[in-house]
Design an enzyme around this catalytic site. Structure first.
Site, PDB file in Angstrom:
ATOM      1  CG  ASP A  63      37.546  33.228  40.967  1.00 55.40           C
ATOM      2  OD1 ASP A  63      37.782  32.852  39.805  1.00 55.40           O
ATOM      3  OD2 ASP A  63      36.956  34.290  41.238  1.00 55.40           O
ATOM      4  CG  ASP A  97      39.327  37.398  36.622  1.00 57.30           C
ATOM      5  OD1 ASP A  97      40.496  37.797  36.675  1.00 57.30           O
ATOM      6  OD2 ASP A  97      38.847  36.838  35.620  1.00 57.30           O
TER       7      ASP A  97
END
Length: 308
Positions: free
Chosen positions: A91, A93
Site C-alpha cells: 500500500d 498512503d
C-alpha cells in the site's frame, strides 16, 4: 534440530533508539526451548530466534509477550522455509509514505479536516472504501492538477526503510508492486522514486488542467488489491508462501490475508488484529530483517549529488 520445513523463526526488531535487551533475548530463547538457535541480523537492533514449530504461531506470539510486551520491539513469527519473498505488494498512503495523498489535496481547498475524517473512517472499515473515495474526490473539483507536483516535492515523506526494502528485494530477483487506493498522479512518481517494478491505483478524471471531481470506474479498492496479488503470483509462477504484502487500512485486509506474510504497518486495530504480523515500533527495515537479510546485505540507495 528439525529440518527447515519444521522450524519457525521469530525475528525481533527493536526501535534503534532503545535497542534489544540481551537479557530479554536470553529469556525468550529459554521460553522457546533448548533447541533454539540465535542469529544476529543487525547488532543491537535485530535478531532471529530459530526453533522447532510447537504447532501454533499465535501461541509463540503469546509466549513472547512476557519478555517483550512492555518493550518497543516488533516481532515477526513465521515458518523458516520461504521466508525470503519473491513478490512484494505494498500500500502507499501511510505505509510507503507518511501521508494520505487525498488529505493533502484537500488541504489546498480548505477541506483537510473533513476529508481526513472520511479517510480515517474508511481505513478503519466503518464505511465502504469505494463510496468514501467518490465522496472525497467530489470535494476536490476544480483543484489545479499542478498542485500534485508541489505536494510530492514539499509534503510527501518516504517511510524509513521503504526504498531499501524494495531495492533489496529486486536486487535478489524479486518483483515489487505498489498497489494503492490512491491515484496514479502520486503512485507513478513515488513508485519510481522508491524503485517499484510497477504501480496500480485509481485514475482521476480531468477537466482541462483541473480535477473534474470524479474518478474512473471501477475503483481500485480491497478486491482489486487482492486480485493484483493473485494475478502477479500466477504470472510469476510463485507459491503463496513466496509472497509478502504490507498495508495499514481495511481495504488492505484481503491482500494481507492472501499473502504468505501479510504485515500490518502502524495499522488500524482491526487490521493489526487480522494480519499475520504487525509493525508498531519500528520501520520498514523490519520487513528486510523478517526475510533474514543481514545489515550488510541490504541495498542502500546512493546519496543524491548536491545541486550546484
Amino acid at each position: 534440530m528439525a529440518s527447515s520445513q519444521n522450524l519457525l523463526v521469530a525475528t525481533l526488531v527493536a526501535n534503534p533508539d532503545i535497542g534489544l535487551d540481551p537479557a530479554r533475548i536470553d529469556l525468550a530463547a529459554m521460553l522457546l526451548g533448548p533447541e533454539t538457535k540465535r542469529s544476529v541480523l543487525a547488532s543491537g537492533i535485530a535478531e532471529d530466534l530459530i526453533f522447532p514449530d510447537p504447532g501454533s504461531i499465535k501461541g509463540v506470539y503469546n509466549l513472547l509477550e512476557a519478555p517483550f510486551g512492555d518493550q518497543q520491539v516488533d516481532i515477526v513469527v513465521q515458518p523458516l522455509a520461504h521466508r525470503r519473498k519473491r513478490l512484494f505488494l505494498a500500500d502507499m498512503d501511510s505505509t510507503m509514505i507518511g501521508q494520505e495523498c487525498i488529505d493533502e489535496l484537500a488541504d489546498y481547498v480548505g477541506l483537510k479536516a473533513e476529508v481526513s475524517e472520511i479517510t480515517e473512517r474508511a481505513m478503519r472499515g466503518e464505511i465502504a472504501f469505494e463510496p468514501a473515495l467518490r465522496e472525497r474526490v467530489a470535494l476536490l473539483k476544480n483543484l489545479p492538477v499542478g498542485v500534485v507536483d508541489e505536494i510530492i516535492e514539499k509534503r510527501i515523506t518516504l517511510t524509513e526503510g521503504g526504498t531499501e526494502l524494495v531495492q533489496t528485494i529486486r536486487a535478489n530477483g524479486g518483483y515489487a508492486c505498489l498497489v494503492s487506493g490512491g491515484f496514479t498522479l502520486f503512485t507513478g512518481p513515488i513508485g519510481a522514486k522508491i524503485g517499484f517494478n510497477e504501480h496500480r491505483s485509481n485514475h482521476l478524471i480531468f477537466d482541462g488542467e483541473k480535477l473534474a471531481g470524479t474518478v474512473e470506474e471501477p475503483i481500485l479498492g480491497r478486491e482489486a488489491k487482492l486480485a493484483t496479488l493473485v494475478e502477479l503470483r500466477k504470472e510469476l509462477g510463485l507459491a503463496a508462501p513466496d509472497t509478502m504484502a504490507v498495508g495499514d487500512g481495511a481495504n488492505d485486509l484481503a491482500m494481507l490475508g492472501e499473502a504468505g506474510l501479510g504485515v500490518a504497518f502502524r495499522a488500524k486495530p482491526a487490521v493489526a488484529a487480522a494480519a499475520h504480523a504487525k509493525i508498531e515500533h519500528t520501520d520498514l527495515f523490519t520487513l528486510l530483517y523478517a526475510q533474514g537479510y543481514r545489515d550488510d546485505e541490504i541495498v542502500r540507495p546512493l546519496p543524491r549529488p548536491e545541486s550546484a
